[in-house]
Design an enzyme around this catalytic site. Structure first.
Site, PDB file in Angstrom:
ATOM      1  N   LYS A 104      -0.968   2.147  15.263  1.00 26.28           N
ATOM      2  CA  LYS A 104      -0.078   1.145  14.654  1.00 26.28           C
ATOM      3  C   LYS A 104       0.317   0.177  15.751  1.00 26.28           C
ATOM      4  O   LYS A 104       0.298   0.537  16.934  1.00 26.28           O
ATOM      5  CB  LYS A 104       1.180   1.838  14.122  1.00 26.28           C
ATOM      6  CG  LYS A 104       1.872   1.065  13.031  1.00 26.28           C
ATOM      7  CD  LYS A 104       1.268   1.394  11.682  1.00 26.28           C
ATOM      8  CE  LYS A 104       1.909   0.666  10.546  1.00 26.28           C
ATOM      9  NZ  LYS A 104       1.386   1.140   9.247  1.00 26.28           N
ATOM     10  N   GLY A 216      11.173  -1.372  -6.148  1.00 23.73           N
ATOM     11  CA  GLY A 216      10.183  -2.204  -5.430  1.00 23.73           C
ATOM     12  C   GLY A 216       9.164  -2.698  -6.426  1.00 23.73           C
ATOM     13  O   GLY A 216       8.499  -1.900  -7.100  1.00 23.73           O
ATOM     14  N   GLY A 218       6.737  -5.156  -5.612  1.00 23.33           N
ATOM     15  CA  GLY A 218       5.818  -5.991  -4.839  1.00 23.33           C
ATOM     16  C   GLY A 218       4.402  -5.544  -5.115  1.00 23.33           C
ATOM     17  O   GLY A 218       4.067  -5.116  -6.230  1.00 23.33           O
ATOM     18  N   ASN A 219       3.557  -5.600  -4.089  1.00 19.85           N
ATOM     19  CA  ASN A 219       2.156  -5.232  -4.275  1.00 19.85           C
ATOM     20  C   ASN A 219       2.034  -3.814  -4.830  1.00 19.85           C
ATOM     21  O   ASN A 219       1.392  -3.579  -5.858  1.00 19.85           O
ATOM     22  CB  ASN A 219       1.427  -5.348  -2.925  1.00 19.85           C
ATOM     23  CG  ASN A 219       0.043  -4.732  -2.966  1.00 19.85           C
ATOM     24  OD1 ASN A 219      -0.104  -3.533  -2.726  1.00 19.85           O
ATOM     25  ND2 ASN A 219      -0.956  -5.508  -3.307  1.00 19.85           N
TER      26      ASN A 219
HETATM   27  P1  NAD Z   1       5.915  -5.957  -0.783  1.00 17.16           P
HETATM   28  O1  NAD Z   1       6.587  -6.742   0.260  1.00 17.16           O
HETATM   29  O2  NAD Z   1       4.802  -6.544  -1.579  1.00 17.16           O
HETATM   30  O3  NAD Z   1       7.014  -5.451  -1.866  1.00 17.16           O
HETATM   31  C1  NAD Z   1       8.217  -4.858  -1.522  1.00 17.16           C
HETATM   32  C2  NAD Z   1       9.113  -4.886  -2.757  1.00 17.16           C
HETATM   33  O4  NAD Z   1      10.309  -4.166  -2.474  1.00 17.16           O
HETATM   34  C3  NAD Z   1       9.552  -6.280  -3.194  1.00 17.16           C
HETATM   35  O5  NAD Z   1       9.497  -6.339  -4.600  1.00 17.16           O
HETATM   36  C4  NAD Z   1      11.010  -6.346  -2.724  1.00 17.16           C
HETATM   37  O6  NAD Z   1      11.778  -7.233  -3.525  1.00 17.16           O
HETATM   38  C5  NAD Z   1      11.410  -4.913  -2.946  1.00 17.16           C
HETATM   39  N1  NAD Z   1      12.624  -4.505  -2.243  1.00 17.16           N
HETATM   40  C6  NAD Z   1      13.016  -4.781  -0.970  1.00 17.16           C
HETATM   41  N2  NAD Z   1      14.226  -4.249  -0.748  1.00 17.16           N
HETATM   42  C7  NAD Z   1      14.596  -3.607  -1.882  1.00 17.16           C
HETATM   43  C8  NAD Z   1      15.724  -2.862  -2.277  1.00 17.16           C
HETATM   44  N3  NAD Z   1      16.739  -2.664  -1.446  1.00 17.16           N
HETATM   45  N4  NAD Z   1      15.772  -2.351  -3.546  1.00 17.16           N
HETATM   46  C9  NAD Z   1      14.753  -2.554  -4.398  1.00 17.16           C
HETATM   47  N5  NAD Z   1      13.657  -3.244  -4.079  1.00 17.16           N
HETATM   48  C10 NAD Z   1      13.571  -3.765  -2.848  1.00 17.16           C
HETATM   49  O7  NAD Z   1       5.455  -4.595  -0.063  1.00 17.16           O
HETATM   50  P2  NAD Z   1       4.383  -3.540  -0.563  1.00 17.16           P
HETATM   51  O8  NAD Z   1       3.067  -3.853   0.058  1.00 17.16           O
HETATM   52  O9  NAD Z   1       4.492  -3.377  -2.040  1.00 17.16           O
HETATM   53  O10 NAD Z   1       4.905  -2.216   0.191  1.00 17.16           O
HETATM   54  C11 NAD Z   1       5.980  -1.439  -0.330  1.00 17.16           C
HETATM   55  C12 NAD Z   1       6.105  -0.159   0.482  1.00 17.16           C
HETATM   56  O11 NAD Z   1       4.881   0.563   0.417  1.00 17.16           O
HETATM   57  C13 NAD Z   1       6.367  -0.353   1.990  1.00 17.16           C
HETATM   58  O12 NAD Z   1       7.170   0.739   2.441  1.00 17.16           O
HETATM   59  C14 NAD Z   1       4.991  -0.229   2.614  1.00 17.16           C
HETATM   60  O13 NAD Z   1       5.071   0.209   3.969  1.00 17.16           O
HETATM   61  C15 NAD Z   1       4.403   0.843   1.735  1.00 17.16           C
HETATM   62  N6  NAD Z   1       2.930   0.867   1.749  1.00 17.16           N
HETATM   63  C16 NAD Z   1       2.211  -0.226   1.361  1.00 17.16           C
HETATM   64  C17 NAD Z   1       0.840  -0.175   1.368  1.00 17.16           C
HETATM   65  C18 NAD Z   1       0.013  -1.337   0.896  1.00 17.16           C
HETATM   66  O14 NAD Z   1      -1.212  -1.156   0.794  1.00 17.16           O
HETATM   67  N7  NAD Z   1       0.594  -2.468   0.556  1.00 17.16           N
HETATM   68  C19 NAD Z   1       0.171   0.986   1.794  1.00 17.16           C
HETATM   69  C20 NAD Z   1       0.933   2.094   2.188  1.00 17.16           C
HETATM   70  C21 NAD Z   1       2.326   2.025   2.146  1.00 17.16           C
END
Ligand code: NAD
Length: 407
Positions: A104, A216, A218-219
């Protein structure tokens, strides 16, 4: 109180070690990263001034294959957090059984303060400093917080210029036209739905009608919601960083929610749903609660209020060790992050594999291979939890350490 992720990671290692009595040499190897690379990144800003940023790459362990893990750009990037994340990547890659180790890295910078040109120059300078320690068979970075496909394409390009080579496999998470893989965007959410489905079916439970609340959107959260809905679950609550929405009989149209969020900038006031505080979403009376946003969202302060019987950890490190104990005592099944969200790195491996072998797989191929990986990892973790009479989290570490011991 602030939870130090590196201390949590070490506690997890010690717990698993005490059950398995690991080979002392392997135990010592996993207790610290193999290598910590710290670099200085001088950058000419658009206004002609020079600023110097700190960057680093932590290579935790490569006994199963090249170091693999994301690069984040954030003003709060801190060594202990990145060390923990690199350790979790070693574990995750062993659990999902891809031939990668764990790494990382990041740059201490708020990328929102940089122009596009500054961001590109920063990335290229960072890459030049990392050239001796990255490469398709050495260490393969990927996107993480505030980094994306465009940044990966710059890294690939700079690495190739510096090494006079064609090396698409030096990073993953690239745009499709730049050597990326079909299905990477959906991979983590879809993978989580397979893990949940497999664990429930091993427990003799059915998906049909089970209610889900997701923190959450997001993605990860949005794709997970979509695939769970298609699999017969009922998504009844969603939250983003501003607000939450709750509809007891389930949302009929998730696309309409996305459109509403795009239009208004928030989930709040989605027609037909109750608007709730975003921090309440995980405590609703649902079958499955899903933290898919941030670290440390389930703590000893709110663990008692979780009413779901299953927690599916899609975020990295969403449950503190104290909260984990409370949930275990209460009989809540926690499907741990190192299993639940490993679909992302599984498809990163598929991308790297396609790059190395000059192949292009269809989305259907990628999804099928992802399903096989997620279901088989979930079975291995579930069986280990029965054999050793431990939680799924402890079992996941046992599976990882057994695999690391056998190389
Ligand atoms: P992202 O930035 O696309 O989405 C994050 C979401 O969380 C957003 O909708 C944001 O508004 C919301 N959020 C932030 N603070 C919040 C709160 N206090 N309460 C409720 N919602 C809140 O990120 P992502 O890619 O969807 O990743 C989300 C999590 O998954 C992270 O912890 C990331 O490390 C983990 N993750 C992601 C991937 C990946 O492939 N994208 C892989 C493994 C782990």
């Amino acid at each position: 109180m602030h939870n130090n992720p590196w201390e949590s990671a070490q506690k997890q290692l010690e717990r698993a070690h005490s059950r398995l009595s690991l080979d002392p040499l392997l135990h010592a190897r996993l207790s610290q990263p193999d290598r910590i690379v710290e670099v200085s990144i001088p950058l000419m800003m658009d206004d002609g001034t020079v600023r110097v940023f700190d960057g680093f790459r932590i290579q935790h362990n490569n006994s199963r294959g090249p170091y693999k893990g994301g690069l984040r750009y954030h003003q709060d990037v801190d060594m202990d957090e990145v060390k923990a994340l690199s350790f979790w990547m070693t574990m995750k890659n062993a659990i999902i059984d891809v031939p990668f180790g764990g790494g990382k890295g990041g740059v201490v910078v708020n990328p929102k303060e940089l122009s596009e040109g500054e961001l590109e120059r920063l990335t290229r300078e960072f890459t030049r400093k990392l050239v001796p320690v990255i490469g398709p068979s050495l260490d393969v970075p990927a996107p993480d917080v505030n980094t994306n496909g465009k940044i990966m394409a710059w890294i690939r390009n700079e690495y190739e210029k510096m090494t006079n080579s064609i090396a698409p496999g030096v990073v993953t998470g690239k745009p499709l036209e730049n050597g990326g893989s079909e299905g990477r965007t959906e991979a983590t959410g879809l993978g989580g739905s397979f893990a949940l489905d497999e664990i429930l079916s091993l427990r003799g439970e059915k998906a049909a009608g089970k209610t889900v609340a997701i923190q959450g959107f997001g993605n990860v959260g949005s794709y997970l919601a979509e695939y769970l809905q298609a699999g017969g679950y009922r998504v009844v609550a969603l939250a983003d960083s501003r607000s939450g929405i709750y509809k007891e009989d389930g949302f009929a149209d998730l696309k309409a929610i996305e459109a509403h969020k795009k239009l208004t900038g928030s989930l709040a006031n989605f027609p037909g749903a109750n608007t709730i505080a975003h921090e309440d979403v995980l405590s609703l009376p649902v079958d499955i609660a899903v933290p898919a946003a941030l670290e440390n969202s389930i703590t000893k302060e709110n663990a008692e209020s979780i009413r779901a019987s299953v927690v599916l950890e899609m975020a990295n490190g969403p449950t503190t060790p104290e909260a984990d104990e409370i949930l275990a005592k209460r009989g809540v099944i926690v499907i741990p992050d190192v299993l639940a969200n490993s679909g992302g790195v599984a498809v990163s491996y598929f991308e790297w594999y396609q790059n190395i072998h000059d192949e292009k797989w269809t989305k259907a191929d990628v999804f099928q291979k992802l399903e096989e990986k997620m279901r088989s990892a979930s079975r291995a973790v579930f069986e280990s939890s029965l054999e050793h009479r431990v939680t799924l989290r402890d079992a996941a570490y046992l599976v990882a350490l057994q695999r690391l011991s056998s190389v």
